[in-house]
Motif scaffolding. Sequence first.
Motif, PDB file in Angstrom:
ATOM      1  N   THR A   1       0.800  -1.183  -0.050  1.00 20.76           N
ATOM      2  CA  THR A   1       0.039  -0.031  -0.014  1.00 20.76           C
ATOM      3  C   THR A   1       0.803   1.165   0.127  1.00 20.76           C
ATOM      4  N   THR A   2       2.170   1.062  -0.269  1.00 22.66           N
ATOM      5  CA  THR A   2       2.907   2.271  -0.381  1.00 22.66           C
ATOM      6  C   THR A   2       3.656   2.718  -1.625  1.00 22.66           C
ATOM      7  N   VAL A   3       3.943   3.580  -2.019  1.00 17.14           N
ATOM      8  CA  VAL A   3       4.492   4.268  -3.300  1.00 17.14           C
ATOM      9  C   VAL A   3       5.640   5.019  -2.960  1.00 17.14           C
ATOM     10  N   THR A   4       6.647   5.417  -3.906  1.00 15.24           N
ATOM     11  CA  THR A   4       8.046   5.861  -3.883  1.00 15.24           C
ATOM     12  C   THR A   4       7.819   6.997  -4.713  1.00 15.24           C
ATOM     13  N   LEU A   5       8.627   8.115  -4.446  1.00 14.98           N
ATOM     14  CA  LEU A   5       8.565   9.151  -5.216  1.00 14.98           C
ATOM     15  C   LEU A   5       9.573   8.817  -6.449  1.00 14.98           C
ATOM     16  N   GLY A   6       8.922   9.446  -7.825  1.00 12.35           N
ATOM     17  CA  GLY A   6       9.791   9.100  -8.901  1.00 12.35           C
ATOM     18  C   GLY A   6       8.825   8.108  -9.585  1.00 12.35           C
ATOM     19  N   PRO A   7       8.949   8.086 -11.156  1.00  6.79           N
ATOM     20  CA  PRO A   7       8.456   7.137 -11.881  1.00  6.79           C
ATOM     21  C   PRO A   7       9.140   5.912 -11.802  1.00  6.79           C
ATOM     22  N   CYS A   8       8.225   4.646 -12.210  1.00  6.69           N
ATOM     23  CA  CYS A   8       9.026   3.479 -12.593  1.00  6.69           C
ATOM     24  C   CYS A   8       9.638   3.282 -13.747  1.00  6.69           C
ATOM     25  N   LEU A   9      11.103   2.996 -13.688  1.00  6.34           N
ATOM     26  CA  LEU A   9      11.900   2.936 -14.862  1.00  6.34           C
ATOM     27  C   LEU A   9      12.430   1.596 -15.378  1.00  6.34           C
ATOM     28  N   ALA A  10      12.363   1.358 -16.611  1.00  2.00           N
ATOM     29  CA  ALA A  10      12.748  -0.034 -17.017  1.00  2.00           C
ATOM     30  C   ALA A  10      14.332  -0.233 -17.212  1.00  2.00           C
ATOM     31  N   ASP A  11      14.808  -1.113 -17.598  1.00  2.00           N
ATOM     32  CA  ASP A  11      16.161  -1.329 -17.767  1.00  2.00           C
ATOM     33  C   ASP A  11      16.564  -1.223 -19.064  1.00  2.00           C
ATOM     34  N   CYS A  12      17.170  -0.027 -19.679  1.00  2.00           N
ATOM     35  CA  CYS A  12      17.335   0.359 -21.025  1.00  2.00           C
ATOM     36  C   CYS A  12      18.821   0.397 -21.355  1.00  2.00           C
ATOM     37  N   VAL A  13      19.788  -0.493 -20.463  1.00  3.69           N
ATOM     38  CA  VAL A  13      21.065  -0.191 -20.832  1.00  3.69           C
ATOM     39  C   VAL A  13      21.561  -0.841 -21.986  1.00  3.69           C
ATOM     40  N   LYS A  14      20.974  -1.811 -22.418  1.00  5.75           N
ATOM     41  CA  LYS A  14      21.385  -2.451 -23.559  1.00  5.75           C
ATOM     42  C   LYS A  14      21.025  -1.748 -24.742  1.00  5.75           C
TER      43      LYS A  14
END
Length: 695
Positions: free
Chosen positions: A529-542
Motif C-alpha cells: 500500500t505504499t509508493v515511492t517518489l519518482g516514476p517506475c523505470l525499465a532497464d534500458c542499458v542494452k
Amino acid sequence: MTEQSVTNCGLCGIYPNWLQKRATPHTFILVYGFLGLVQAMAFVYMIVTLTTLEKRFKIPSQTTGIILSGNEISQILSLILMYYGGAGHRPRWLAAGVGFSALSCLILAIPHLLYGPGKAALALTQEHLDKNLPQNVTISTEYLSLCPGEREPEVCDEDDMGDAGITPRILVFASQFVLGIGTTLYFGLGQTYLDDNTKKSSTPMLLGITFALRTTGPALGFILAYVCMKLYIVPNLHPVINDKDPRWLGAWWLGWIILGMLLAVFAVLIAMFPRHLPKKQKKDNINNNKPENEVPLRITDRVQGIVDASKIIQTTEKIEIHTTTVEEETHVPTLSDFCVTLKRVFSNKILLCNNLSAVFSIFGFLPYITYMAKYLEVQFNTSAAGGTVITGPIALTGMVLGFIGSGFFISKVRPRPTRLLSWNVVGGFVCVLVQIVWIFNSCPVMPTEGIDSASATMNFTTACNIGCNCERVKYSPVCHRTSMTTFFSACHAGCTSSIDSRTFGNCSCLPDHQEPNENQSYSVTLPETTVTLGPCLADCVKTHMIFAVTSMINQFLLSTGKIGNVLVNYRCVEKRDKSVAQGVTLMFVSLFALIPGPILYGAIIDQTCLIWEDSCGSNGNCWHYDKDKFRWALNATAMCFTFLGVLFDIFVCYLGRDLNLYGTDEEDQRKVFIQEDTVITRQTKTIIVEPEKKL
C-alpha cells in the motif's frame, strides 16, 4: 600600415620580441583549435541543459526551437561581416567574434540571477519541507501531492503564469543571436586564414587537427554539464528527489559563467596574431662581400663563366611574396564589389550542390544534436546529464578518429576528387541504414495508470481517487514497486499519509499484490500500500549502448567526409572569394537547416506529448511522451532528410571530378617557372668580368 603591424604578434601597438617566435601556423592551429574546443563545450552545454531550461521556465519544445533560431538568424546577417573581415585583419575580426561568444554565455546566466530557482524547485528540498510542513499542510499537499480530500482553488502567481517566461525567453534568444555572430566569424575567417598562410597540400591535415581539437570540446562539455547538472539548482540545499526524477533541476546557470570567462581569455589570445603570418625565408647564397668602389663590368661573347642560378631564383621568390602582400593591403572592399562577389559565388554549381548536401545532411542529424538529451531521457530513461555523458564521448570518439584519420590520409595519399567525394555517398547510405535501426531500437515501456498506450487516451480520475479532487495537483509521479506501475501523483494513487519525504502510504488505488516469480531478481521490501517518489523505470542499458555505438559509427562516417566538403568549398571558387563562399555556406546551412530544423523537430516532439504542464490554463513544458510515436516520427523524418543529402553528394561527386583539391597545379607552375628560369640562365652566352680598358 607598417610592416611590423602586418606580420608581428602583438596588441595595441605592443610587439615584444619574445612573442614574435609565436607567429607561426603551428601556434595559430593550437590557439584556434583550443578556441574551437571551448566553443564546442558551450554548444554541447546548451544541448544538455536545454531540457532543464524548458522545465524551469515552462517552455514547449517548438518554442525552444524558435528561441534557438536566434543563432542562425544572426549568422545570415553576419554575411557582410565575412566580406569585410576577409579583406581586413582577420585575427582581430575573429577576436571580436569570440568576444561576442563570451558575452552570449554571460547573458544566458542572467535569467537565473533575475528569477532564481523557482518556487517548485525550492518546495522539493528538505529545508523547505522542514520549515513549512508542520505549519502549512497546503504546501505539502500541493507539491508532495497527497490526497487533499477537498477541492483547492487554483492560485496563479508570477512563477506559475505563462507570461512569466517571456523575459527569460527573450534573454535566451538574445544570447543565441549574439553567439551566431561569433560562430560565423570563427568558421568563416579562421579556416581561410589558416589556408592562406600554409601550403595548400598541408591544408587537409591542418584542418583535421583543428577539427579534432574542436571535437574534444564536446567531451569536456558533457563532463562540465554532468558536474553542473548533478548539483541541484540551489547547490547548498538538499533535494528530496534524485536526478532521474523528471522534476529535477540542475545548476544549469553555473557552466555559463565558466565558459564565458574562458572565451574572454581566448579573445585576447587570438587578437595577438598578425594580419599575415611571416613566411620562412631561405638562406641567401649571394656573396655580399663586394667592394664599394667596384670596377665597371663589361660583358662579351667569348669568355667562360657561370652565373649563380640560385640568385635569380631567390630574387623571383622575393618579388612574388612582395607583390602578393601589396595586393592584399591595397584591396579596399566596397559594397558594389560585394554584390558582384555574391553573384559570382551563387552562380557556382559545385558550391550550390555542396551547400545543399550540407543542408540536408545537417537537417537529418539535427534532432540528435539539438534534442539529444531529450531523446535519451525519453527513450532510455536517463537523467538530463547521465545519458549524454555516456553517449556523447562514445560518439565523439568516432568523430575524432574520423577527422584525424581522414586528414592524415588525404594529406599523404591525395586521392582523386572522384574517389574522395564518392566516400561521402557511401558513408551517407550507411548513415541512412543506421537511422532505420534507431526506429526499431526500443526500450520496454512501464505502464502509467490512466494512460491507454494503444489509443493514446488519458483518464487519471478513477473511482478510488475521485474523492481526492486531484485536478489541481501538479505532476509528481510515484511508483508502485510491486507492480512497476507509475501514477500521476500520490494523490492519484489515493495516498493519504506521508511516511517520509519520499514514501507515501495508505494508497487506495494500487493494483492487487503480486508475488515475484523465480525469474524476477527484485524482492518486495515495502508494503503493497505504499509508493515511492519518482516514476517506475525499465532497464534500458542494452538499447542505450546500441544507440551509443551506432552513433559513433555515424559520427565517424560524417567526419571523414567533412574535410573533403571543406576542400570543395575552398577550391571551387577563386581565392579572393573564399571568405565569402564560407559565409554563403553558413548562410545556407542556417537559413535552410538550423533555423527551421529545431522548430520542425520541436513541433514533431510536442505532437507526441501526453502530459503537459498546466500553467494557469496554458501549456508549459511536457512531462510525459508517447515513446513509440516519439521514436518513429523523429527517426523517420530525419532519415528522409539524410537520404536527400546523399543524393546531392552524388551531384558534387560528378561536378567536382576535375577540381584541384590540393593546390598541385600552383606548385607545378612554380616549379616550371623556376626550372625555365634556370635553363635560360645556363643557356646565356658566356660571360666575362674584366676591367674596362682605358682609352
